[in-house]
Enzyme design. Structure first.
Site, PDB file in Angstrom:
ATOM      1  N   TYR A   1       5.135  -7.506   3.633  1.00 62.42           N
ATOM      2  CA  TYR A   1       5.470  -6.412   2.714  1.00 62.42           C
ATOM      3  C   TYR A   1       5.002  -5.089   3.291  1.00 62.42           C
ATOM      4  O   TYR A   1       3.891  -4.980   3.826  1.00 62.42           O
ATOM      5  CB  TYR A   1       4.797  -6.632   1.354  1.00 62.42           C
ATOM      6  CG  TYR A   1       5.048  -5.496   0.394  1.00 62.42           C
ATOM      7  CD1 TYR A   1       6.096  -5.553  -0.509  1.00 62.42           C
ATOM      8  CD2 TYR A   1       4.259  -4.340   0.429  1.00 62.42           C
ATOM      9  CE1 TYR A   1       6.360  -4.494  -1.364  1.00 62.42           C
ATOM     10  CE2 TYR A   1       4.526  -3.273  -0.423  1.00 62.42           C
ATOM     11  CZ  TYR A   1       5.575  -3.361  -1.316  1.00 62.42           C
ATOM     12  OH  TYR A   1       5.849  -2.312  -2.148  1.00 62.42           O
TER      13      TYR A   1
ATOM     14  N   GLU B   1      10.442   1.207   0.836  1.00 60.26           N
ATOM     15  CA  GLU B   1       9.862  -0.141   0.785  1.00 60.26           C
ATOM     16  C   GLU B   1      10.696  -1.147   1.578  1.00 60.26           C
ATOM     17  O   GLU B   1      11.924  -1.109   1.538  1.00 60.26           O
ATOM     18  CB  GLU B   1       9.788  -0.598  -0.677  1.00 60.26           C
ATOM     19  CG  GLU B   1       9.155  -1.969  -0.871  1.00 60.26           C
ATOM     20  CD  GLU B   1       9.274  -2.456  -2.315  1.00 60.26           C
ATOM     21  OE1 GLU B   1       8.265  -2.443  -3.027  1.00 60.26           O
ATOM     22  OE2 GLU B   1      10.379  -2.849  -2.721  1.00 60.26           O
TER      23      GLU B   1
END
Ligand code: GDP
Ligand code: MN
Length: 380
Positions: free
Chosen positions: A102, A191
């Site tokens: 992530y 992101e």
């Protein structure tokens, strides 16, 4: 403005990040054609909607044959994910996923700067991971000046587990490139989840989410075309084009037309207080002229959910006679069949009252009485 995944990935490519080979498709046939153009029809078909959690909702499907692609695209196109109807899919070559990590950059108001968030365990919801195992989520505070500095990344990456150490360079470069995009495109969020490490050791952005600051769009002209009609509520789009601050709300039937964000919020509160439900937030802004008022009224009139229109204007900078003129013009042009309650007070209000009286339109001076009346009419 939120970008679709396929748009975010276009940006990623421009900033040197690696993304899977893929293309967006608006129909089943187009999706199949995209798969056909690949070496093998082993693809992933992904719903393109401006909301997360598509995977869980069945909006991400793997297919290994052209028939499989046809089936997957057919199932996903038209599907509803959290109020968004899927109008397009991204068709991408499948990756051999070894690991999912992530990575994101966000604004950090508390520290008046930015923040990088990284985890070796991606693919899942980061909020959930931060709740159950906060030690697995690494945060880096970034000062706007000098910005992200290499040693900060080395510090984070020094924490990589032994097995992931060999991906140091790929992850480092991904972080730097995503940060550059985040800054240059005035993003409020950039992101990658999951950031995939493939079987052959490549670092690839498997999913992408980018939100950009609307107030900075003037210097990111390349992003203007990224606002797609099907992604936006038509009334909100029209309002934006007319420079009105408008937000459509679910479940209400009282359309509000107000000047000033504070009064607009108060108006919704007062409606709620008397047991009614506002259908929208609308702030005309200061110094509105008749034309502007008419445009605003048009949007509310065209909202099918609205049964009662509540106009609540306090004339400070706005002149009440301009507002009255806008209302009168709108009534002539629009054939308004909805109830209308008007509260008008402030600069030039006596002139406005005279104008409205001639047209047999009644006006309230007090907000409470007007709101009560609007709620009462909305329940008929
Ligand atoms: P989200 O659910 O909206 O966040 O959609 P993602 O694009 O993140 O996809 C969800 C999950 O689908 C990922 O975490 C992967 O596990 C899986 N996935 C996506 N693309 C591929 C792929 O090319 N190959 C494989 N094997 N899995 C994939
Ligand atoms: Mn994702």
């Amino acid at each position: 403005m939120n970008l679709n995944e396929f748009q975010a990935k276009e940006l990623f490519l421009r900033f040197g990040l690696t993304v899977p080979n893929g293309k967006v498709a608006w129909s089943v046939d187009e999706a199949v054609a995209v798969a056909e153009s690949f070496r093998e029809p082993k693809v992933v078909v992904k719903a393109q909607v401006l909301t997360g959690g598509r995977g869980k909702a069945g909006g991400v499907k793997l297919a290994d044959t052209l028939d499989g692609v046809r089936k997957a695209a057919g199932e996903i196109l038209g599907m509803k994910i959290k109020d968004f109807t899927v109008k397009k899919v991204l068709v991408e070559e499948q990756m051999k996923i070894e690991k999912e990590m992530y990575l994101s950059f966000i604004h950090d108001r508390d520290n008046r700067g930015y923040r990088m968030i990284f985890s070796e365990q991606g693919g899942v919801e980061i909020e959930e991971l931060a709740r159950v195992s906060p030690e697995k989520v690494l945060m880096v505070n970034i000062e706007p000046f000098p910005g992200l500095v290499p040693f900060q990344l080395r510090e984070v990456l020094a924490e990589l587990s032994a097995e992931n150490k060999k991906h140091f360079r790929g992850i480092y470069q991904t972080m730097m490139n995503l940060y550059k995009l985040f800054i240059e495109k005035d993003a409020t969020l950039a992101e990658i989840n999951p950031l995939v490490i493939t079987a052959d050791g490549k670092c690839i952005a498997c999913d992408g989410k980018v939100s950009v600051d609307n107030n900075a769009l003037y210097r990111n002209k390349d992003l203007e075309g990224y606002r797609l009609p099907e992604d936006e509520n038509p009334l909100e789009r029209e309002a934006r084009e007319k420079n009105l601050n408008y937000v459509k709300l679910d479940g209400g039937n009282i359309g509000c037309l107000v000047n000033g964000a504070g009064l607009a919020m108060t108006t919704m509160d007062v409606i709620k207080h008397f047991g009614g439900e506002p259908a929208n937030f609308l702030d005309l802004g200061g110094g509105a002229k008749a034309e502007h008022v008419k445009n605003a009224l048009k949007i509310i009139v065209n909202d099918e959910d609205v049964s009662t229109i509540f106009i609540n204007i306090f004339g400070g900078i706005v002149r009440c006679d301009f507002v009255a003129e806008g209302i009168i013009n709108a009534r002539k042009e629009l054939d308004i069949k909805k109830n209308m309650v008007i509260r008008l007070l402030g600069t030039n209000d006596t002139i406005a009252y005279e104008m409205l009286e001639k047209e047999n339109i009644s006006v309230f001076q007090g907000m409470t009485d007007a709101a009560r009346k609007a709620v009462e009419l909305s329940k008929l």
